[in-house]
Scaffold this motif. Structure first.
Motif, PDB file in Angstrom:
ATOM      1  N   THR A 125      -1.051 -45.268  37.000  1.00  0.00           N
ATOM      2  CA  THR A 125      -0.019 -46.148  36.444  1.00  0.00           C
ATOM      3  C   THR A 125       1.309 -45.966  37.179  1.00  0.00           C
ATOM      4  OG1 THR A 125       0.706 -44.448  34.899  1.00  0.00           O
ATOM      5  CG2 THR A 125      -1.058 -45.927  34.144  1.00  0.00           C
ATOM      6  N   PRO A 126       2.222 -46.949  37.023  1.00  0.00           N
ATOM      7  CA  PRO A 126       3.548 -46.794  37.626  1.00  0.00           C
ATOM      8  C   PRO A 126       4.248 -45.508  37.193  1.00  0.00           C
ATOM      9  CG  PRO A 126       3.239 -49.063  36.952  1.00  0.00           C
ATOM     10  CD  PRO A 126       2.021 -48.306  36.478  1.00  0.00           C
ATOM     11  N   SER A 127       4.132 -45.129  35.918  1.00  0.00           N
ATOM     12  CA  SER A 127       4.874 -43.933  35.498  1.00  0.00           C
ATOM     13  C   SER A 127       4.295 -42.671  36.145  1.00  0.00           C
ATOM     14  CB  SER A 127       4.934 -43.805  33.978  1.00  0.00           C
ATOM     15  OG  SER A 127       3.641 -43.692  33.466  1.00  0.00           O
ATOM     16  N   GLN A 128       2.987 -42.650  36.430  1.00  0.00           N
ATOM     17  CA  GLN A 128       2.424 -41.510  37.168  1.00  0.00           C
ATOM     18  C   GLN A 128       2.910 -41.529  38.620  1.00  0.00           C
ATOM     19  OE1 GLN A 128      -1.683 -42.651  36.198  1.00  0.00           O
ATOM     20  NE2 GLN A 128      -2.013 -40.573  35.428  1.00  0.00           N
ATOM     21  N   GLY A 165      14.836 -42.911  43.343  1.00  0.00           N
ATOM     22  CA  GLY A 165      14.683 -44.236  42.757  1.00  0.00           C
ATOM     23  C   GLY A 165      13.206 -44.615  42.689  1.00  0.00           C
ATOM     24  N   ARG A 166      12.893 -45.693  41.944  1.00  0.00           N
ATOM     25  CA  ARG A 166      11.494 -46.066  41.698  1.00  0.00           C
ATOM     26  C   ARG A 166      10.778 -46.572  42.948  1.00  0.00           C
ATOM     27  NH1 ARG A 166       9.951 -47.209  36.419  1.00  0.00           N
ATOM     28  NH2 ARG A 166       9.164 -49.293  36.786  1.00  0.00           N
ATOM     29  N   LYS A 167      11.480 -47.375  43.765  1.00  0.00           N
ATOM     30  CA  LYS A 167      10.823 -47.947  44.944  1.00  0.00           C
ATOM     31  C   LYS A 167      10.383 -46.845  45.904  1.00  0.00           C
ATOM     32  CE  LYS A 167      10.337 -50.263  48.982  1.00  0.00           C
ATOM     33  NZ  LYS A 167      10.354 -49.760  50.351  1.00  0.00           N
ATOM     34  N   ILE A 168      11.314 -45.961  46.239  1.00  0.00           N
ATOM     35  CA  ILE A 168      10.981 -44.903  47.194  1.00  0.00           C
ATOM     36  C   ILE A 168       9.971 -43.925  46.603  1.00  0.00           C
ATOM     37  CG2 ILE A 168      13.061 -43.576  46.615  1.00  0.00           C
ATOM     38  CD1 ILE A 168      13.074 -42.472  49.423  1.00  0.00           C
ATOM     39  N   SER A 169       9.960 -43.766  45.285  1.00  0.00           N
ATOM     40  CA  SER A 169       8.979 -42.868  44.664  1.00  0.00           C
ATOM     41  C   SER A 169       7.563 -43.412  44.843  1.00  0.00           C
ATOM     42  CB  SER A 169       9.280 -42.675  43.176  1.00  0.00           C
ATOM     43  OG  SER A 169      10.511 -42.007  43.023  1.00  0.00           O
ATOM     44  N   VAL A 170       7.394 -44.732  44.666  1.00  0.00           N
ATOM     45  CA  VAL A 170       6.069 -45.323  44.881  1.00  0.00           C
ATOM     46  C   VAL A 170       5.700 -45.208  46.362  1.00  0.00           C
ATOM     47  CG1 VAL A 170       4.660 -47.418  44.752  1.00  0.00           C
ATOM     48  CG2 VAL A 170       6.303 -46.904  42.931  1.00  0.00           C
ATOM     49  N   ASP A 171       6.665 -45.452  47.260  1.00  0.00           N
ATOM     50  CA  ASP A 171       6.407 -45.298  48.697  1.00  0.00           C
ATOM     51  C   ASP A 171       5.953 -43.873  49.027  1.00  0.00           C
ATOM     52  OD1 ASP A 171       7.025 -47.908  49.340  1.00  0.00           O
ATOM     53  OD2 ASP A 171       9.063 -47.473  50.022  1.00  0.00           O
ATOM     54  N   SER A 172       6.504 -42.887  48.332  1.00  0.00           N
ATOM     55  CA  SER A 172       6.084 -41.504  48.576  1.00  0.00           C
ATOM     56  C   SER A 172       4.658 -41.293  48.097  1.00  0.00           C
ATOM     57  CB  SER A 172       6.997 -40.522  47.847  1.00  0.00           C
ATOM     58  OG  SER A 172       8.283 -40.615  48.354  1.00  0.00           O
ATOM     59  N   ALA A 173       4.302 -41.944  46.991  1.00  0.00           N
ATOM     60  CA  ALA A 173       2.950 -41.788  46.445  1.00  0.00           C
ATOM     61  C   ALA A 173       1.903 -42.436  47.350  1.00  0.00           C
ATOM     62  CB  ALA A 173       2.882 -42.370  45.037  1.00  0.00           C
ATOM     63  N   GLU A 181       7.737 -54.120  50.007  1.00  0.00           N
ATOM     64  CA  GLU A 181       8.723 -54.200  48.916  1.00  0.00           C
ATOM     65  C   GLU A 181       8.183 -55.040  47.759  1.00  0.00           C
ATOM     66  OE1 GLU A 181      12.884 -54.991  49.731  1.00  0.00           O
ATOM     67  OE2 GLU A 181      12.765 -53.937  51.638  1.00  0.00           O
ATOM     68  N   ILE A 182       7.568 -56.167  48.089  1.00  0.00           N
ATOM     69  CA  ILE A 182       7.012 -57.032  47.028  1.00  0.00           C
ATOM     70  C   ILE A 182       5.815 -56.355  46.359  1.00  0.00           C
ATOM     71  CG2 ILE A 182       5.920 -59.268  46.533  1.00  0.00           C
ATOM     72  CD1 ILE A 182       8.905 -59.491  47.196  1.00  0.00           C
ATOM     73  N   ALA A 183       4.932 -55.752  47.177  1.00  0.00           N
ATOM     74  CA  ALA A 183       3.750 -55.090  46.615  1.00  0.00           C
ATOM     75  C   ALA A 183       4.158 -53.985  45.643  1.00  0.00           C
ATOM     76  CB  ALA A 183       2.882 -54.527  47.739  1.00  0.00           C
ATOM     77  N   VAL A 184       5.178 -53.216  46.022  1.00  0.00           N
ATOM     78  CA  VAL A 184       5.635 -52.122  45.149  1.00  0.00           C
ATOM     79  C   VAL A 184       6.233 -52.695  43.861  1.00  0.00           C
ATOM     80  CG1 VAL A 184       7.331 -50.255  44.913  1.00  0.00           C
ATOM     81  CG2 VAL A 184       5.989 -50.456  47.005  1.00  0.00           C
ATOM     82  N   ALA A 185       7.018 -53.765  43.988  1.00  0.00           N
ATOM     83  CA  ALA A 185       7.608 -54.380  42.787  1.00  0.00           C
ATOM     84  C   ALA A 185       6.505 -54.903  41.874  1.00  0.00           C
ATOM     85  CB  ALA A 185       8.553 -55.508  43.194  1.00  0.00           C
ATOM     86  N   ARG A 186       5.468 -55.510  42.477  1.00  0.00           N
ATOM     87  CA  ARG A 186       4.363 -56.040  41.666  1.00  0.00           C
ATOM     88  C   ARG A 186       3.579 -54.902  41.006  1.00  0.00           C
ATOM     89  NH1 ARG A 186       1.290 -60.983  44.646  1.00  0.00           N
ATOM     90  NH2 ARG A 186      -0.001 -60.682  42.825  1.00  0.00           N
ATOM     91  N   PHE A 187       3.417 -53.785  41.725  1.00  0.00           N
ATOM     92  CA  PHE A 187       2.747 -52.625  41.122  1.00  0.00           C
ATOM     93  C   PHE A 187       3.577 -52.098  39.940  1.00  0.00           C
ATOM     94  CE2 PHE A 187       2.716 -47.900  41.072  1.00  0.00           C
ATOM     95  CZ  PHE A 187       1.465 -47.735  40.475  1.00  0.00           C
ATOM     96  N   LEU A 188       4.880 -52.005  40.124  1.00  0.00           N
ATOM     97  CA  LEU A 188       5.747 -51.490  39.048  1.00  0.00           C
ATOM     98  C   LEU A 188       5.748 -52.421  37.830  1.00  0.00           C
ATOM     99  CD1 LEU A 188       8.765 -50.114  41.138  1.00  0.00           C
ATOM    100  CD2 LEU A 188       7.175 -48.761  39.763  1.00  0.00           C
ATOM    101  N   ASN A 189       5.535 -53.726  38.080  1.00  0.00           N
ATOM    102  CA  ASN A 189       5.460 -54.698  36.978  1.00  0.00           C
ATOM    103  C   ASN A 189       4.095 -54.747  36.308  1.00  0.00           C
ATOM    104  OD1 ASN A 189       8.028 -55.595  37.264  1.00  0.00           O
ATOM    105  ND2 ASN A 189       7.493 -57.256  38.685  1.00  0.00           N
ATOM    106  N   GLY A 190       3.150 -53.977  36.829  1.00  0.00           N
ATOM    107  CA  GLY A 190       1.813 -53.991  36.259  1.00  0.00           C
ATOM    108  C   GLY A 190       0.970 -55.170  36.737  1.00  0.00           C
ATOM    109  N   ASP A 191       1.392 -55.803  37.833  1.00  0.00           N
ATOM    110  CA  ASP A 191       0.775 -57.021  38.322  1.00  0.00           C
ATOM    111  C   ASP A 191      -0.192 -56.739  39.479  1.00  0.00           C
ATOM    112  OD1 ASP A 191       0.485 -59.765  38.749  1.00  0.00           O
ATOM    113  OD2 ASP A 191       2.145 -59.800  40.183  1.00  0.00           O
ATOM    114  N   LEU A 192      -0.223 -55.480  39.942  1.00  0.00           N
ATOM    115  CA  LEU A 192      -1.043 -55.110  41.099  1.00  0.00           C
ATOM    116  C   LEU A 192      -1.440 -53.650  40.897  1.00  0.00           C
ATOM    117  CD1 LEU A 192      -1.756 -56.291  44.014  1.00  0.00           C
ATOM    118  CD2 LEU A 192       0.225 -55.025  44.833  1.00  0.00           C
TER     119      LEU A 192
END
Ligand code: MG
Length: 383
Positions: free
Chosen positions: A193-196, A206-214, A331-342
């Motif tokens: 999940t995004p929170s994980q 920040g959230r964007k760079i955190s997902v990029d790190s994951a 950037e879009i893929a990460v935003a969509r993942f954070l929105n629960g859309d991907l």
């Protein structure tokens, strides 16, 4: 006394920058602040740091700020024009850009054109237009100051080389903590999940760079960032997983010597070095306790489970507008993942599909890069 224009002052890097400035009131002074839309936090920063100019990117939020300021005489600008004003204002010596994503690209050019030293904390501008940024900085004889912890580490290791990097440096070794999903299999990553994903083990970001790190995309972006900042060929930049995140990166020299920079994980340190460069100042960052570290370990990144790293590196070798497309799609893929859309694994898939549809332009100018960027964003939303 150095005067600083700070773009992105309410984000994580922005707040760390302000705490460095707060700790050295006789050395640094805020001349301008820019934010996207966080007016309530900006109001508190205005009170404390008394900038001469502010910019709120979002026009509606800028209007709210003007109302809240009432009769106080402070110029409030908005939009890209406002960012450019902040970037080139005559009173500032250093412009620190800590916006999110490729935002702030125009402002970075304005700042360099005006002869300012520029600290770029968001790596995306260097990823999409690094060749143009560094060329402009050479023309204007100004510095691009590394802020990213890995690049600050390399920069610190390269001090005193007097520009002989080309002849003396064999390899740059970027270290990566591995992120929150280190050691997981693709099967285990299906339903994360995004929170994980934003729960990074070593850094608060920040959230964007955190997902990029994951996804390890962050390390891929950092390879390109290092390539431009230090003018080292892509094939001489390696990535090594280093779980303890004590070594922030290393330089291997032609004679077999290695230099590394070690410190606790605190962005205030690289930010302060960039602001005080070429001097070193005392800081509030705690010193390393080597007796508590016990061991430093190194491993190869798992490029099959985390395909974003190779996806990025092969796109950098391709060059042209492809890096801008990869960045925008990410950037879009990460935003969509954070929105629960991907899904998490959907991130590299989406990027690959956008890249497959792109016809890359070689040696692009800024307009072609911006066109590729907006095309890729639309594609990544549509797919
Ligand atoms: Mg980094």
């Amino acid at each position: 006394m150095k005067h600083i224009s700070l773009i992105g002052s309410t984000g994580s890097i922005g707040e760390s920058t302000l705490s460095v400035i707060r700790a050295h009131p006789t050395r640094f002074k805020v001349s301008a602040l820019a934010v996207r839309a966080n007016v309530s936090k900006l109001l508190m920063q205005i009170k404390e740091f008394e900038p001469q100019l502010v910019c709120v990117y979002d026009e509606k939020a800028a209007h709210r700020l003007r109302k809240a300021l009432g009769r106080r005489a402070l110029k409030v600008l908005s939009g890209n024009d406002g960012l450019n004003e902040v970037a080139k204002m005559p009173q500032s010596d250093v412009v620190l850009c800590a916006a999110v994503g490729a935002c702030g690209l125009g402002a970075i050019f304005s700042a360099i054109e005006a002869g300012k030293a520029v600290g770029i904390a968001n790596k995306e501008p260097l990823v999409v237009a690094g060749h143009l940024i560094m060329k402009k900085a050479r023309e204007r004889k100004t510095h691009v100051l590394p802020i990213d912890s890995e690049h600050s580490a390399i920069w610190q290791c390269l001090q005193n080389l007097n520009g002989h990097t080309e002849k003396t440096v064999e390899r740059l070794i970027l270290t990566a903590s591995g992120g929150p999903f280190f050691g997981k299999t693709r099967w285990e990553l299906r339903a994360v999940t995004p929170s994980q994903a934003v729960n990074h083990p070593r850094w608060r970001m920040g959230r964007k760079i955190s997902v990029d790190s994951a996804t390890l995309m962050n390390k891929g972006l950092e390879v390109k960032e290092a390539h431009h900042l230090f003018d080292i060929p892509l094939e001489r930049i390696d990535v090594l997983i280093h779980r303890q995140a004590v070594i922030h990166s290393m330089v291997e020299f032609v004679d077999g010597s290695h230099m590394a920079q070690l410190a606790v994980n605190d962005m205030k340190l690289p930010i302060q070095f960039a602001l005080s460069y070429p001097e070193r100042l005392r800081s509030q960052v705690p010193k390393l306790d080597f007796l508590k570290i016990h061991s430093l370990t190194f491993e190869r990144p798992d490029r099959r489970t985390f395909p974003c790293l190779d996806l990025a590196c092969s796109t950098w070798r391709q060059g042209g507008t492809a890096p801008a497309v990869l960045n925008a799609a990410n950037e879009i893929a990460v935003a969509r993942f954070l929105n629960g859309d991907l899904s998490f694994l959907g991130i590299p898939n989406l990027i690959e599909r956008v890249l497959a549809r792109h016809r890359s332009v070689t040696n692009p100018d800024l307009n072609q890069i911006l066109e590729a960027d907006s095309w890729a964003r639309e594609e990544a939303m549509r797919i």
